[in-house]
Design an enzyme around this catalytic site. Sequence first.
Site, short mmCIF file in Angstrom:
data_model
loop_
_atom_site.label_atom_id
_atom_site.label_comp_id
_atom_site.label_asym_id
_atom_site.label_seq_id
_atom_site.Cartn_x
_atom_site.Cartn_y
_atom_site.Cartn_z
CG HIS A 441 -32.85 -34.36 9.11
ND1 HIS A 441 -34.05 -35.05 9.15
CD2 HIS A 441 -32.27 -34.68 7.93
CE1 HIS A 441 -34.16 -35.75 8.04
NE2 HIS A 441 -33.11 -35.55 7.29
CD GLU A 442 -30.78 -38.41 12.83
OE1 GLU A 442 -29.71 -38.66 13.40
OE2 GLU A 442 -31.85 -38.31 13.41
N GLY A 443 -27.51 -34.62 12.41
CA GLY A 443 -26.12 -34.18 12.42
C GLY A 443 -25.84 -33.46 11.11
CD GLN A 448 -23.07 -36.85 9.98
OE1 GLN A 448 -22.42 -37.88 10.14
NE2 GLN A 448 -24.15 -36.59 10.70
#
Length: 468
Positions: A441-443, A448
């Site tokens: 999650h969150e990229g 990244q």
Amino acid sequence: MTDSLLNDRDLKFQLYEVLDIEALLERPRYAEHDRAVFDSVLDTAHDLAKHYFAPHNQKGDAEEPVFEDGRVRLIPETKTAWDAFADAGFLAAHHDAEDGGMQLPEVVLRACMAYFNAANVSTTAYPFLTIGAANLVKSFAAPELRERFLPPMMDGRFSGTMALTEPGQGSALGDIRTTAKPAEDGSYRLFGQKMFISGGDHELTENIVHMVLARIEGAPAGAKGISLFLVPKVLVNSDGELGARNDVALAGLLHKMGYRNTTSTVLSFGEGDGAVGYLVGKPHHGLAYMFQMMNEARIGVGLGAATLAYQSYVHALSYARERPQGRLPSSKDPLSKQVRIIQHADVRRLLLMQKAYAEGSLSLCLYATSLAEDARTAPDPEQARQAGELLDLLTPMVKSYPSRYGVIASDLAIQVLGGAGYTREYLLEQFYRDNRLNPIHEGTEGIQAIDLLGRKLGRAVAKATHCS
Ligand SMILES: Cc1cc2nc3c(=O)[nH]c(=O)nc-3n(C[C@H](O)[C@H](O)[C@H](O)COP(=O)(O)OP(=O)(O)OC[C@H]3O[C@@H](n4cnc5c(N)ncnc54)[C@H](O)[C@@H]3O)c2cc1C
């Protein structure tokens, strides 16, 4: 087993000796504080985490949220923990004193969050998301919207979410389809579905403030056509009183491998006349605004992964100190006493790897929060600018390194316990499952890498070349 969350000495070493946070007291913003205040806030966080968050960590995992009769049911300890967190002022800790906050440095707040994450990462997700959503409201919402929504998000009456992902669009946020139609009163009506929205429904708070990415009808394609909207679960009148239920429906809960006590929701916006949403900031700038919350969340995910790694390590260490098994190669007497497994070189290797991953990750994340602090409050504008640029460059690593090596640390901790590590009697298998989310999650890790190599390193190199 151990009841230790994080080693206070380790954390304070990072804060006071590595990052020298006492130097922050020289900044006018923190002149009213002293080290005793920082210590007492950290001790309070440790205490609350131990008494209100840790005890239901396993129960929240075993009895995951259920959707029944149109309502979401969580284990009641979650609400007690939320209230304890809010009542102690942690939702408002970094906000200005004149707005009702404690005006504490960001780095102190995030160190406090390390205790909560170590105790119970799933329950901590609710305040974590609320803090990020409130920061977004504070930074970009118009004064009238801010006055209506920020105070209840700071005192715990309202919680917050980030609503980006859709069933068809995850990493490719530029392609999201939720639409916003202008209404006559200046607000918008939203239509679409969001998926995987953490904390998207529950009864911990009287209202939930969704920060939603959507495309205003006729907006340009791609990332340049995305706007940010504040969409409350329950409408709020201009006097702050709760009004009618908004057109936001819970379509269902997702059933996850870990992080189970955080509701993971599919939300339908506009099954009827449209969900009332308020534009935050300027049209088509939504993704840029949302990056504030995403970048904060990326550091938070790194910190969550680091603390789960740390917890895995302290549990494995404690077990290894107690468990007798086998003898050292130098001992040939079958009647001699067995040694504790910590004495075996291979077990020490497993423990030392975990310690390095956990402490290194924690240190990296706290360093990142100190850069965020400097970017915001350093008195020298050049220092603030440099801190902001370094943080921007490091953020993909701060998110990815602890996420990847945190899972490895949790995996190695299971190995230290042998068969016991594979059973649900011990927390290790839960730490592993909880930690497995963090590279996703969150990229994702791949996203990244693209951010670091495709964008940020190129920019940094171009700038350095230009300056030299
Ligand atoms: C438990 C949980 C909680 C979540 N909470 C929230 C939340 O609160 N709010 C929210 O909005 N979202 C949330 N999400 C969604 C999360 O952010 C997405 O799952 C994540 O961004 C990945 O999107 P996806 O699942 O659609 O995977 P996809 O985007 O389909 O990616 C699948 C794979 O393809 C790779 N990939 C995709 N695009 C590229 C590319 N261009 N180049 C190279 N590789 C690529 C990815 O790295 C990944 O390995 C949550 C997800 C989970 C599982």
